[in-house]
Each structure stands twice: as C-alpha cells, then as structure tokens.
Motif scaffolding. Structure first.
Motif, mmCIF file in Angstrom:
data_model
loop_
_atom_site.group_PDB
_atom_site.id
_atom_site.type_symbol
_atom_site.label_atom_id
_atom_site.label_comp_id
_atom_site.label_asym_id
_atom_site.label_seq_id
_atom_site.Cartn_x
_atom_site.Cartn_y
_atom_site.Cartn_z
ATOM 1 N N ALA A 8 21.746 39.333 44.158
ATOM 2 C CA ALA A 8 22.142 37.816 44.278
ATOM 3 C C ALA A 8 22.886 37.608 42.829
ATOM 4 C CB ALA A 8 21.109 37.006 44.530
ATOM 5 N N ASP A 9 22.510 38.139 41.953
ATOM 6 C CA ASP A 9 23.325 37.891 40.523
ATOM 7 C C ASP A 9 24.302 39.003 40.244
ATOM 8 O OD1 ASP A 9 21.974 35.187 40.202
ATOM 9 O OD2 ASP A 9 20.142 36.353 39.412
ATOM 10 N N THR A 10 24.932 39.657 41.166
ATOM 11 C CA THR A 10 25.661 40.947 40.645
ATOM 12 C C THR A 10 26.832 40.432 40.865
ATOM 13 O OG1 THR A 10 23.861 42.568 41.182
ATOM 14 C CG2 THR A 10 26.079 43.263 41.021
ATOM 15 N N PRO A 11 27.869 40.708 39.898
ATOM 16 C CA PRO A 11 29.321 40.076 40.082
ATOM 17 C C PRO A 11 29.773 40.812 41.101
ATOM 18 C CG PRO A 11 28.632 40.386 37.685
ATOM 19 C CD PRO A 11 27.484 40.769 38.326
ATOM 20 N N GLY A 12 30.664 40.379 41.962
ATOM 21 C CA GLY A 12 31.523 41.112 42.964
ATOM 22 C C GLY A 12 30.650 41.831 44.165
ATOM 23 N N TYR A 13 29.367 41.411 44.304
ATOM 24 C CA TYR A 13 28.751 42.068 45.370
ATOM 25 C C TYR A 13 28.966 40.922 46.490
ATOM 26 C CZ TYR A 13 24.652 43.897 47.944
ATOM 27 O OH TYR A 13 23.826 44.506 48.987
ATOM 28 N N ALA A 14 29.033 41.854 47.566
ATOM 29 C CA ALA A 14 29.171 41.192 48.782
ATOM 30 C C ALA A 14 28.199 41.162 49.594
ATOM 31 C CB ALA A 14 30.471 41.767 49.497
ATOM 32 N N ALA A 15 27.538 40.249 49.978
ATOM 33 C CA ALA A 15 26.152 40.488 51.182
ATOM 34 C C ALA A 15 26.543 41.405 52.484
ATOM 35 C CB ALA A 15 25.833 38.829 51.599
ATOM 36 N N ARG A 16 25.631 41.919 52.777
ATOM 37 C CA ARG A 16 25.645 42.761 53.900
ATOM 38 C C ARG A 16 24.647 42.590 54.863
ATOM 39 N NH1 ARG A 16 24.899 48.477 51.162
ATOM 40 N NH2 ARG A 16 23.761 48.381 52.868
ATOM 41 N N ASP B 108 28.332 35.559 53.102
ATOM 42 C CA ASP B 108 27.662 34.245 53.346
ATOM 43 C C ASP B 108 28.823 33.303 53.263
ATOM 44 O OD1 ASP B 108 25.467 35.370 53.763
ATOM 45 O OD2 ASP B 108 24.490 35.131 51.818
ATOM 46 N N SER B 109 28.201 31.982 53.390
ATOM 47 C CA SER B 109 29.353 30.680 53.569
ATOM 48 C C SER B 109 29.942 30.433 52.186
ATOM 49 C CB SER B 109 28.354 29.503 53.953
ATOM 50 O OG SER B 109 27.396 29.235 53.246
ATOM 51 N N GLU B 110 29.287 30.992 51.153
ATOM 52 C CA GLU B 110 30.048 30.722 49.566
ATOM 53 C C GLU B 110 30.212 32.062 48.826
ATOM 54 O OE1 GLU B 110 26.902 28.294 47.805
ATOM 55 O OE2 GLU B 110 26.965 26.907 49.324
ATOM 56 N N THR B 111 31.378 32.046 48.027
ATOM 57 C CA THR B 111 31.251 33.037 47.107
ATOM 58 C C THR B 111 31.508 32.384 45.940
ATOM 59 O OG1 THR B 111 32.895 34.415 48.742
ATOM 60 C CG2 THR B 111 32.928 34.871 46.605
ATOM 61 N N THR B 112 30.886 32.815 45.018
ATOM 62 C CA THR B 112 30.947 32.485 43.432
ATOM 63 C C THR B 112 32.172 32.769 42.759
ATOM 64 O OG1 THR B 112 29.560 34.351 42.579
ATOM 65 C CG2 THR B 112 28.266 32.380 43.093
ATOM 66 N N SER C 159 28.729 37.173 46.848
ATOM 67 C CA SER C 159 29.023 36.120 48.132
ATOM 68 C C SER C 159 27.325 36.154 48.737
ATOM 69 C CB SER C 159 29.809 36.557 49.174
ATOM 70 O OG SER C 159 29.381 38.010 49.553
ATOM 71 N N VAL C 160 26.371 36.220 47.955
ATOM 72 C CA VAL C 160 25.201 36.389 48.488
ATOM 73 C C VAL C 160 24.459 34.809 48.100
ATOM 74 C CG1 VAL C 160 22.602 36.865 48.325
ATOM 75 C CG2 VAL C 160 24.551 38.612 47.778
ATOM 76 N N VAL C 161 24.200 34.192 49.362
ATOM 77 C CA VAL C 161 23.401 32.880 49.451
ATOM 78 C C VAL C 161 22.111 33.166 49.642
ATOM 79 C CG1 VAL C 161 23.200 30.725 50.282
ATOM 80 C CG2 VAL C 161 25.724 31.580 50.044
ATOM 81 N N VAL C 162 21.121 33.048 48.569
ATOM 82 C CA VAL C 162 19.801 33.331 48.833
ATOM 83 C C VAL C 162 19.213 32.349 50.107
ATOM 84 C CG1 VAL C 162 17.464 33.470 47.738
ATOM 85 C CG2 VAL C 162 19.503 33.990 46.293
ATOM 86 N N GLU C 163 19.632 31.310 50.303
ATOM 87 C CA GLU C 163 18.796 30.446 51.326
ATOM 88 C C GLU C 163 19.368 31.117 52.764
ATOM 89 O OE1 GLU C 163 20.490 29.100 48.877
ATOM 90 O OE2 GLU C 163 19.219 27.896 47.850
ATOM 91 N N GLU C 164 20.550 31.590 52.796
ATOM 92 C CA GLU C 164 20.981 32.008 53.996
ATOM 93 C C GLU C 164 20.341 33.415 54.253
ATOM 94 O OE1 GLU C 164 25.342 32.340 54.597
ATOM 95 O OE2 GLU C 164 25.529 30.185 53.956
ATOM 96 N N GLN C 165 20.106 34.367 53.334
ATOM 97 C CA GLN C 165 19.301 35.620 53.117
ATOM 98 C C GLN C 165 17.755 35.244 53.820
ATOM 99 O OE1 GLN C 165 20.929 38.545 53.068
ATOM 100 N NE2 GLN C 165 22.711 37.273 52.973
ATOM 101 N N MET C 166 17.426 34.217 53.218
ATOM 102 C CA MET C 166 15.838 33.855 53.778
ATOM 103 C C MET C 166 15.772 33.437 55.097
ATOM 104 S SD MET C 166 13.828 34.426 51.043
ATOM 105 C CE MET C 166 15.028 35.715 50.740
ATOM 106 N N LEU C 167 16.825 33.012 55.663
ATOM 107 C CA LEU C 167 16.756 32.524 57.011
ATOM 108 C C LEU C 167 17.034 33.601 57.749
ATOM 109 C CD1 LEU C 167 19.145 29.422 57.204
ATOM 110 C CD2 LEU C 167 16.767 29.416 57.662
#
Length: 135
Positions: free
Chosen positions: A33-41, A86-90, A95-103
C-alpha cells in the motif's frame, strides 16, 4: 471413483482455490500500500455457470432466440492476477486503497464460507446416501 471425480466437488474445489488465491493477491496489495508505483491487482472472475456446464458435459448451450446472449465458453485457464487499480492513485503512482482491499477481502471470506458450507452439506448428503437402510 474418488470424490474429485464428482463434478460438484471438483467445481467447489476449484472455487475454493480461486478464493484462496484472491485472498493472497489482496494481501499482497495491502502489503504494498505504501510502495511507489505499485498498481493494485485482482484475479479475473472464474468461469460462469454455463462455462462450467459446458466443460462438465461437453455440450454447448443452444441459442434458441437471437435475443439470447452468446456463450463465451473456452478452455479452462488457471488464475491470472491482472492490474485492477482502485478508485484513487496517489501522486507517487500507488493505486492501492486499503479500504477497497478490505472490502474485497471480506467479500472473498463470505464466498469462501458459503462454499465451505455447501461442501459440508454435500458431504453429509453423500454420507446419508451411503448408509445402510435403517442403520
């Protein structure tokens, strides 16, 4: 004949495998979740019922009307994790949104529990059918 030869149990085993793999992918997303450039999968959804039916019976569902959706049955494939931002990209590209991952994790857990329950009920029915009459 083993239990895996029964199509119902084979399908359930495949579903449980897919759900376990999805949990692993979601856990990787949260860990990065804190890795720069990491795209959620996420994993591609497993085959739908008509595809499972086609593989199990070796038949193609017939389109009896032009308004019916065409079948997209194809050869079975292993699970493939694909980019699913996810819905946001820092600003750093993560692009990991922890709340969406928890869902996603909660959804997978509920589906896993339901599949386990179905598996247990099916085993109980087999046990009942294998019992001696009156025993």
């Amino acid at each position: 004949m083993g239990i895996d030869d029964i199509p119902l149990f084979s399908s359930l085993r495949g579903r449980l495998g897919w759900l376990a793999e999805r949990q692993r992918v979601v856990a990787q997303n949260v860990a990065n979740a804190d890795t720069p450039g990491y795209a959620a999968r996420d994993l591609a959804r497993p085959a739908d019922f008509s595809e499972s039916l086609n593989r199990a019976r070796g038949v193609e569902l017939a389109r009896t009307s032009a308004t019916h959706l065409p079948s997209s049955a194809g050869p079975p494939s292993r699970f493939i994790a694909e980019a699913s931002p996810d819905s946001e990209t820092t600003p750093d590209g993560n692009s990991v949104v922890v709340e969406e991952q928890m869902l996603r994790m909660a959804e997978s857990r509920m589906e896993y529990d339901a599949a386990i329950g179905f598996y247990q009920k099916s085993l109980n029915m087999l046990r009942l059918a294998a019992r001696k009459p009156g025993g």
